[in-house]
Design an enzyme around this catalytic site. Structure first.
Site, PDB file in Angstrom:
ATOM      1  N   ASP A 422       0.862  -1.182   0.000  1.00 50.87           N
ATOM      2  CA  ASP A 422       0.000   0.000   0.000  1.00 50.87           C
ATOM      3  C   ASP A 422       0.900   1.235   0.000  1.00 50.87           C
ATOM      4  OD1 ASP A 422      -1.717   2.088   0.551  1.00 50.87           O
ATOM      5  OD2 ASP A 422      -2.870   1.002   2.061  1.00 50.87           O
ATOM      6  N   HIS A 423       0.893   1.961  -1.102  1.00 51.99           N
ATOM      7  CA  HIS A 423       1.821   3.092  -1.251  1.00 51.99           C
ATOM      8  C   HIS A 423       1.475   4.260  -0.332  1.00 51.99           C
ATOM      9  CE1 HIS A 423       5.181   4.990  -2.939  1.00 51.99           C
ATOM     10  NE2 HIS A 423       5.054   4.621  -4.205  1.00 51.99           N
ATOM     11  N   ARG A 424       0.326   4.228   0.304  1.00 53.05           N
ATOM     12  CA  ARG A 424      -0.006   5.284   1.280  1.00 53.05           C
ATOM     13  C   ARG A 424       0.837   5.134   2.542  1.00 53.05           C
ATOM     14  NH1 ARG A 424      -6.173   4.312   2.307  1.00 53.05           N
ATOM     15  NH2 ARG A 424      -5.271   2.234   2.570  1.00 53.05           N
TER      16      ARG A 424
END
Length: 452
Positions: A422-424
């Protein structure tokens, strides 16, 4: 005296289940604790026991029907009460008639000839009920009044994804968060009232069921397969994950020649203890060690409070292929277990998942997931994150390939790895460092043994 048994919440936050089969029939005598019905909820089969001793008066749901938590599924009674129960619908029918007449009265005209029998019954009741039908209700209920909210609701991406999943128009939901932001609880409340409202109007949908199902399209014959059970649960989970988390996948490879040698050497010793030793327990140990060094991959994101929750425990989910679809049993406290203990537990959980005897608790609480699709075939993949986790490690097929080592070409066993994250929460550099930490332990198994 009759007793209505409602479908209970038998899992963590479950809202519905599908009746697989009834283990009793109407008129049967049953004892408290005796198996009553087999239900499929989320990804597991569960046998619900009878809450009391008595007689089955009425089964309120059919096989293959999806029921909601809190919905009455069976009516219990005592001996001799079954006949009285059969008369009950006849007495209940007349009150439902005035209701439908009231609805017609709103649209066109209240009185109709079929209402005459209803008035006869009313005469036998208190006299003040007689004028009631002569007053056609004109006012509409306030339920249809449009909500006064901003045309653009404030909400996080995860909340918007949940709105799509629940079928709720987020623009019509009044938010209770700061600045009028729509929270998850607001959506669930809206979905709940939405479900309660159309409970009666669902009846007109019956004619749709009688419509002919197409057996072919323009190009040939087709088969209709209902999306339900495990497949439905997988579909919902995958959509929620993709719509919630921006996925990125990093790929690399590990030389596991030494690990394979150790596994082959110790396989016979493990078999003497009735344990099937594969390289998966070693991968779990390598992943746990890497997660301790890179805690942001062992986390979840709380959208509502805008916080990253770093998990201080290591529950590793292992994706398992079953005849019903993909299930993810979870090995709890994997960091506290030996290689042999992990191997033994993996076999047990996989068998329970394939035979549909796994407990719901064994499918919950994961912090990181490993999917070993290489056991079937394929080198690289882009696995979907098991929400609400933030990363998943895909293990591809191991292949023997020519590799240059110390200036010489050697045949080495190479394992292909794919990490979706998850790039967040996780940046590409951190994901690469995590993969490097996993690979270092797979290429030098002594590190795993030292840390264990």
């Amino acid at each position: 005296m009759s007793y209505e048994f409602k479908f209970p919440d038998i899992g963590e936050g479950l809202t519905e289940g599908e009746i697989v089969r009834w283990l009793v029939k109407e008129g049967d005598e049953i004892k408290e604790g005796q198996p009553l019905v087999e239900v499929e909820t989320d990804k597991a089969l569960a046998e619900i026991p009878s809450p009391k001793t008595g007689v089955i008066l009425k089964l309120m749901a059919k096989g293959k029907e999806v029921v909601k938590v809190g919905q009455v599924i069976v009516v219990f009674g005592e001996k001799g009460e079954a006949a009285a129960k059969e008369e009950a619908p006849a007495k209940k029918a007349p009150p439902s008639k005035p209701k439908s007449v009231g609805v017609v009265g709103e649209l066109e005209e209240a009185p109709e000839e079929p209402e005459a029998p209803a008035r006869k019954e009313a005469v036998e009741r208190p006299a003040d009920e007689k004028p009631a039908p002569e007053k056609p209700p004109v006012e509409k209920p306030p339920a249809e009044r449009p909500a006064t909210v901003s045309p653009h609701a404030l909400a996080t991406p995860a909340v918007r994804a949940l709105a799509r999943e629940l079928g709720v128009d987020i623009e019509k939901v009044k938010g209770t968060g700061g600045g009028g932001r729509v929270l998850e609880k607001d959506l669930r409340e809206a979905a709940k009232t939405k479900e309660e409202k159309p409970a009666e109007p669902e009846k007109p949908a019956a004619p749709v069921a009688t419509a002919k199902v197409k057996k072919y399209d323009l190009y040939g014959f087709i088969e209709h397969v209902p999306l339900k059970g495990v497949r439905r649960a997988i579909a919902k989970a995958m959509v929620r994950s993709v719509y919630t988390a921006p996925h990125v996948t990093a790929m690399d490879e590990a030389d596991v020649t030494e690990l394979w040698r150790i596994r082959e050497k110790e396989k016979a010793a493990a078999e003497k203890k009735n344990v099937k030793l594969t390289i998966l327990p070693f991968i779990i140990k390598a992943a746990v060690a890497a997660l301790k060094e890179h805690p942001y991959l062992n986390a979840s994101l709380d959208d509502e409070n805008e916080e990253i929750l770093l998990k201080k425990y290591f529950n590793i989910g292992v994706a398992t292929d079953t005849p019903e679809g993909l299930m993810v049993p979870v090995v709890k406290k994997a960091d506290d277990k030996s290689i042999l203990h992990l191997a033994e537990e993996l076999v047990q959980l996989s068998e329970k998942a394939r035979t549909r005897k796994i407990d719901l608790a064994d499918l919950k609480g994961g912090t990181f997931t490993i999917t070993n699709y290489g056991a079937i075939g394929g080198m690289y993949g882009t696995p979907i994150i098991n929400h609400p986790e933030v990363a998943i490690l895909g293990v591809g097929r191991m292949k023997e390939l020519p590799v240059v080592k110390d200036g010489k070409v050697e045949a080495r066993k190479i394992l292909f790895l794919s990490l979706s994250f998850d790039h967040r929460v996780v940046d590409g550099a951190e994901a690469a460092r995590f993969l490097n930490a996993v690979i270092a332990r797979l290429e030098d198994p002594n590190l795993i043994l030292l840390e264990s």
